[in-house]
Write a protein that holds these residues in place. Structure first.
Motif, PDB file in Angstrom:
ATOM      1  N   UNK A   4     -15.268  66.650  -8.966  1.00 34.88           N
ATOM      2  CA  UNK A   4     -15.693  65.272  -9.162  1.00 34.88           C
ATOM      3  C   UNK A   4     -14.491  64.336  -9.290  1.00 34.88           C
ATOM      4  N   UNK A   5     -13.436  64.814  -9.943  1.00 35.44           N
ATOM      5  CA  UNK A   5     -12.224  64.020 -10.115  1.00 35.44           C
ATOM      6  C   UNK A   5     -11.523  63.814  -8.770  1.00 35.44           C
ATOM      7  N   UNK A   6     -11.537  64.832  -7.917  1.00 37.62           N
ATOM      8  CA  UNK A   6     -10.937  64.706  -6.583  1.00 37.62           C
ATOM      9  C   UNK A   6     -11.676  63.655  -5.761  1.00 37.62           C
ATOM     10  N   UNK A   7     -13.006  63.677  -5.848  1.00 38.37           N
ATOM     11  CA  UNK A   7     -13.798  62.691  -5.112  1.00 38.37           C
ATOM     12  C   UNK A   7     -13.528  61.286  -5.629  1.00 38.37           C
ATOM     13  N   UNK A   8     -13.388  61.167  -6.933  1.00 40.92           N
ATOM     14  CA  UNK A   8     -13.099  59.864  -7.523  1.00 40.92           C
ATOM     15  C   UNK A   8     -11.728  59.358  -7.078  1.00 40.92           C
ATOM     16  N   UNK A   9     -10.750  60.252  -7.021  1.00 42.14           N
ATOM     17  CA  UNK A   9      -9.405  59.877  -6.590  1.00 42.14           C
ATOM     18  C   UNK A   9      -9.412  59.472  -5.109  1.00 42.14           C
ATOM     19  N   UNK A  10     -10.149  60.207  -4.295  1.00 38.36           N
ATOM     20  CA  UNK A  10     -10.257  59.891  -2.878  1.00 38.36           C
ATOM     21  C   UNK A  10     -10.915  58.524  -2.684  1.00 38.36           C
ATOM     22  N   UNK A  11     -11.975  58.263  -3.446  1.00 38.40           N
ATOM     23  CA  UNK A  11     -12.655  56.975  -3.368  1.00 38.40           C
ATOM     24  C   UNK A  11     -11.718  55.837  -3.752  1.00 38.40           C
ATOM     25  N   UNK A  12     -10.942  56.041  -4.808  1.00 38.90           N
ATOM     26  CA  UNK A  12      -9.977  55.020  -5.243  1.00 38.90           C
ATOM     27  C   UNK A  12      -8.927  54.763  -4.170  1.00 38.90           C
ATOM     28  N   UNK A  13      -8.445  55.830  -3.551  1.00 42.63           N
ATOM     29  CA  UNK A  13      -7.441  55.677  -2.489  1.00 42.63           C
ATOM     30  C   UNK A  13      -8.009  54.908  -1.301  1.00 42.63           C
ATOM     31  N   UNK A  14      -9.227  55.239  -0.927  1.00 42.46           N
ATOM     32  CA  UNK A  14      -9.859  54.562   0.202  1.00 42.46           C
ATOM     33  C   UNK A  14     -10.148  53.090  -0.108  1.00 42.46           C
TER      34      UNK A  14
END
Length: 67
Positions: A4-14
């Motif tokens: 879930x943290x990886x997805x959140x980080x990816x979303x923030x980057x995008x």
């Protein structure tokens, strides 16, 4: 939880990336998916739309002389 943290980080980057315009995104779609057959269809729809818009204006008499 880590996933879930990886997805959140990816979303923030995008979300921080620069936004691309509609036409640029459509061009990238055509190139990536090799959908070149869509290009003539889109061009003809745009030309037809322009013709309809011109028919509603004072340019209507000029359009009728073309046909």
């Amino acid at each position: 939880m880590e996933q879930n943290q990886k997805h959140s980080q990816l979303f923030d980057d995008l979300s921080r990336q620069k936004r691309v315009g509609f036409f640029r995104e459509f061009w990238e779609f055509l190139k990536y998916n090799k959908k070149w057959w869509l290009l003539p269809i889109i061009i003809m729809l745009v030309l037809l739309g322009c013709l309809v818009l011109l028919a509603e204006t004072g340019g209507a008499p000029w359009i009728y002389t073309l046909f």
